[in-house]
Write an enzyme that holds these catalytic residues in place. Structure first.
Site, PDB file in Angstrom:
ATOM      1  N   GLU A  34      96.464  60.085  25.285  1.00 37.13           N
ATOM      2  CA  GLU A  34      95.559  59.016  25.692  1.00 37.13           C
ATOM      3  C   GLU A  34      96.314  58.053  26.620  1.00 37.13           C
ATOM      4  O   GLU A  34      97.444  57.661  26.336  1.00 37.13           O
ATOM      5  CB  GLU A  34      95.028  58.274  24.467  1.00 37.13           C
ATOM      6  CG  GLU A  34      94.344  56.946  24.736  1.00 37.13           C
ATOM      7  CD  GLU A  34      93.192  57.042  25.730  1.00 37.13           C
ATOM      8  OE1 GLU A  34      93.080  56.134  26.580  1.00 37.13           O
ATOM      9  OE2 GLU A  34      92.418  58.023  25.672  1.00 37.13           O
ATOM     10  N   GLY A  89      85.205  55.406  25.234  1.00 40.25           N
ATOM     11  CA  GLY A  89      83.989  54.611  25.297  1.00 40.25           C
ATOM     12  C   GLY A  89      83.496  54.163  23.937  1.00 40.25           C
ATOM     13  O   GLY A  89      82.873  53.106  23.815  1.00 40.25           O
ATOM     14  N   VAL A 224      97.945  61.235  32.131  1.00 37.77           N
ATOM     15  CA  VAL A 224      98.162  62.581  32.656  1.00 37.77           C
ATOM     16  C   VAL A 224      98.003  62.549  34.176  1.00 37.77           C
ATOM     17  O   VAL A 224      96.964  62.151  34.704  1.00 37.77           O
ATOM     18  CB  VAL A 224      97.183  63.589  32.027  1.00 37.77           C
ATOM     19  CG1 VAL A 224      97.263  64.934  32.735  1.00 37.77           C
ATOM     20  CG2 VAL A 224      97.498  63.745  30.544  1.00 37.77           C
ATOM     21  N   TRP A 496      76.647  52.942  32.288  1.00 36.51           N
ATOM     22  CA  TRP A 496      77.916  53.533  31.869  1.00 36.51           C
ATOM     23  C   TRP A 496      77.712  54.834  31.092  1.00 36.51           C
ATOM     24  O   TRP A 496      78.447  55.136  30.161  1.00 36.51           O
ATOM     25  CB  TRP A 496      78.741  52.505  31.089  1.00 36.51           C
ATOM     26  CG  TRP A 496      78.867  51.232  31.866  1.00 36.51           C
ATOM     27  CD1 TRP A 496      79.753  50.974  32.874  1.00 36.51           C
ATOM     28  CD2 TRP A 496      78.069  50.044  31.740  1.00 36.51           C
ATOM     29  NE1 TRP A 496      79.546  49.722  33.396  1.00 36.51           N
ATOM     30  CE2 TRP A 496      78.514  49.113  32.707  1.00 36.51           C
ATOM     31  CE3 TRP A 496      77.013  49.692  30.913  1.00 36.51           C
ATOM     32  CZ2 TRP A 496      77.943  47.860  32.861  1.00 36.51           C
ATOM     33  CZ3 TRP A 496      76.442  48.443  31.066  1.00 36.51           C
ATOM     34  CH2 TRP A 496      76.913  47.534  32.026  1.00 36.51           C
ATOM     35  N   HIS A 497      76.704  55.604  31.528  1.00 39.04           N
ATOM     36  CA  HIS A 497      76.398  56.895  30.922  1.00 39.04           C
ATOM     37  C   HIS A 497      76.691  58.028  31.904  1.00 39.04           C
ATOM     38  O   HIS A 497      75.915  58.974  32.028  1.00 39.04           O
ATOM     39  CB  HIS A 497      74.927  56.945  30.485  1.00 39.04           C
ATOM     40  CG  HIS A 497      74.578  55.953  29.422  1.00 39.04           C
ATOM     41  ND1 HIS A 497      73.281  55.627  29.093  1.00 39.04           N
ATOM     42  CD2 HIS A 497      75.367  55.210  28.599  1.00 39.04           C
ATOM     43  CE1 HIS A 497      73.285  54.719  28.126  1.00 39.04           C
ATOM     44  NE2 HIS A 497      74.535  54.454  27.816  1.00 39.04           N
ATOM     45  N   ALA A 531      81.162  64.395  28.446  1.00 37.70           N
ATOM     46  CA  ALA A 531      79.820  64.269  29.018  1.00 37.70           C
ATOM     47  C   ALA A 531      79.695  64.957  30.369  1.00 37.70           C
ATOM     48  O   ALA A 531      78.575  65.131  30.864  1.00 37.70           O
ATOM     49  CB  ALA A 531      79.445  62.794  29.145  1.00 37.70           C
ATOM     50  N   ASN A 543      77.181  58.461  23.830  1.00 41.06           N
ATOM     51  CA  ASN A 543      78.277  58.573  22.871  1.00 41.06           C
ATOM     52  C   ASN A 543      78.009  59.603  21.775  1.00 41.06           C
ATOM     53  O   ASN A 543      78.807  60.521  21.558  1.00 41.06           O
ATOM     54  CB  ASN A 543      78.571  57.210  22.240  1.00 41.06           C
ATOM     55  CG  ASN A 543      79.798  57.241  21.347  1.00 41.06           C
ATOM     56  OD1 ASN A 543      80.850  57.720  21.747  1.00 41.06           O
ATOM     57  ND2 ASN A 543      79.661  56.740  20.132  1.00 41.06           N
TER      58      ASN A 543
END
Length: 582
Positions: A34, A89, A224, A496-497, A531, A543
């Site tokens: 992360e 998220g 990363v 924010w989808h 997603a 989510n």
């Protein structure tokens, strides 16, 4: 020597699920990487645990501050908040636990994503959840890691009751459970929260017992940089620590769970994507997949506020502000049932000004417009260009216009106020976001502005029109269709989808990026699980559907592993799980 069977890139809504489920098999070695901070049990920041999300959402600590998006072709880029923290998220969102509708997933299956129809995904919605209110319902789970609850109408504050009154007077029926009743109506909104505290996927899936597994290695604050490719085979990743040190993780399979904006960008940096575009940036194209970065979707949305008289306000000590929502049908030509979603919050912000304003979110379910993610540089540190193109399809602007008119009728019938000028459009602008940052200066300024709003009504309306609406009045917009559409174009933004940019599909579909288990077409040892895979955005916040997808693909991964699989730990290309690279 150690090796990893799976390296998971991104500890968000999907990554935490996969880390927990895959590492449950003791023989599998799993690494979770992360870019943001970790939030282990007992050390979750209080602002993340808070039921009220906007303070953490409006800061820069837990997002990618350099990631921006254009809402429409003519709009300027602005920050597009994506989680950069364990839980992704799910650690910064409004905690909505909306599944969407059966038709959403049946359409996935009908359009090439076989095995993803409603009857296929329902077991995984049930598997992830522990529904506090409906534990015995056929459509709900009662033993999953994610607690889901609602604030029922008996406990609604006056603002919610007034909104419900307006809905009823406009023929909208009440529903008990948005995740089990699938028509139009208003309902207590489901959310992933327990004891008035957020439950992110980091909290739900990376609990103490999971973290004690010796085969699971969790790494935070590592970004990363690139996927290590040998031809078409992914061999691992190289990550950059905050001190500048680079670390290589070798793996049997790389799983991208970095979200619908970052996952396609990582593929393109690895040479997987539209050949001509990659070559133009000096990136050798390894696999020509024109669908990478295409098919980007978000729900086009608008926000509105209503000044609240003192009796309609909720004490700041009561943290949960979003309690009810509604599905509506626009009825426009080319539309479909339940193509609008309307949610409300009893507080527009954390401060005294926000507590004087009720908030409404209006968005289009299942948008028709499509955007894209593109690289602008071969440098992996450069954020991609994100064009949401929210209103490219005229049906979306027509539905939003219908939604605005419907909302105005609902508010007028609600009893929230006598003067229509107390209800006004309120864009989530950079200025509003700056004012929403938690701090002593903003607390003082918003306290002063809040007191001014409580002054004489003419003064309040003058302040609203000067500082919030820049002279626009909703009544004028409703009286002029062209002006209303211009307003929508100027103020629309996503909720924010982001989704769809590595969409799964049938092998015969040239635009599909992965198969129905997330494996990248033409590659070996490389998978996407987030997603990005969604062929079409469901009628829901993303989510819970993303968690469902991770649960389903985790099962598919484990089911496909051969029982007598040979140990590959001795193979040279998997020796040294961590290799320092220059």
């Amino acid at each position: 020597m150690e090796y990893f069977d799976y390296v998971i890139v991104g500890g968000g809504s999907a990554g935490c699920v996969l880390a927990q489920r895959l590492s449950a098999v003791p023989s599998l070695r799993v690494a979770l990487i992360e870019a943001g901070a970790d939030t282990p049990p007992g050390r979750v920041p209080p602002e993340i645990l808070d039921s009220y999300p906007l303070p953490v959402f409006c800061g820069d600590t837990y997002i990618w501050p350099e990631l921006t998006a254009r809402a429409t072709r003519d709009s300027a880029p602005r920050v597009y908040e994506q989680g950069r923290v364990m839980g992704g998220g799910s650690s910064i969102n409004v905690q909505s636990a909306n599944r969407g509708l059966p038709r959403d997933y049946d359409a996935w299956a009908a359009n090439g994503a076989s095995g993803w129809g409603w009857e296929d995904v329902l077991p995984y919605f049930r598997k992830l959840e522990r529904d506090v209110d409906f534990p015995d319902g056929e459509l709900h789970g009662k033993e999953g890691p994610v607690p889901i609850r609602r604030i029922m109408p008996a406990d609604w504050p006056p603002f919610c009751n007034a909104f419900a009154t307006g809905l009823r007077k406009n023929g909208v029926a009440p529903l008990h459970d948005q995740n089990a009743e699938f028509g139009d109506g208003f309902f207590p909104a489901a959310f992933s929260n327990l004891d008035d505290r957020r439950v992110s996927t980091a909290i739900a899936y990376l609990d103490e017992s999971t973290r004690k597994r010796t085969n699971l290695h969790i790494h935070a604050d590592l970004r990363v940089e690139r996927i290590v490719m040998e031809g078409r085979v992914a061999r691992g990743v190289v990550a950059l620590a905050r001190n500048g040190e680079r670390v290589r993780f070798n793996a049997n399979e790389v799983v991208l769970c970095a979200g619908a904006l970052q996952s396609p960008a990582m593929l393109m940096h690895a040479g997987i994507g539209p050949k001509e575009e990659l070559n133009a940036l000096g990136i050798d194209c390894v696999i020509d997949l024109p669908g990478v970065g295409r098919n980007l979707q978000d729900h086009p949305s608008l926000t509105f506020c209503h000044f609240l008289a003192p009796q309609l306000r909720m004490p700041l000590a009561r943290r949960r502000a979003s309690m009810m929502a509604a599905r509506l049908s626009s009825g426009i030509a080319g539309g479909e049932a339940s193509d609008l979603y309307l949610s409300s919050a009893t507080r527009a912000a954390w401060h005294e000004l926000g507590n004087r304003l009720g908030l409404f979110f209006l968005w289009c379910n299942r948008p028709y417009s499509r955007g894209r993610v593109q690289l602008v540089s071969a440098d992996p540190a450069a954020p991609p260009r994100v064009d949401l193109n929210l209103l490219d399809d005229p049906r979306d602007i027509a539905r939003l216009a219908c939604g605005v008119r419907t909302l105005a009728k609902i508010v007028a019938a609600s009893g929230l106020g006598e003067n229509a000028r107390d209800f006004f459009p309120a864009a989530f602008s950079a200025r509003v976001k700056a004012l929403s940052r938690v701090g002593a200066g903003n607390a003082l300024l918003t306290s002063l502005l809040g007191r001014l709003l409580d002054g004489p009504a003419p003064l309040r309306r003058m302040l609203i029109e000067r500082f919030f609406t820049r002279g626009q009045r909703l009544a004028d917009l409703l009286a002029d269709q062209a002006a209303l559409e211009d307003f929508i174009r100027a103020n629309v933004f996503g909720v924010w989808h982001a989704s769809g940019t590595c969409r799964m599909g049938d092998a015969s579909d040239p635009a599909a990026v992965t198969d129905t288990a997330g494996s990248v077409r033409g590659a070996q040892g490389l998978r996407v699980v987030d997603a990005s895979l969604m062929p079409r955005l469901p009628s829901a916040n993303t989510n819970i559907p993303t968690i469902m997808m991770a649960e389903k693909i985790a099962d598919a991964i484990l089911a496909r592993r051969l029982p007598g699989r040979a140990d590959i730990a001795s193979r040279a290309d998997y020796r040294h799980a961590f290799l320092k690279v220059s």
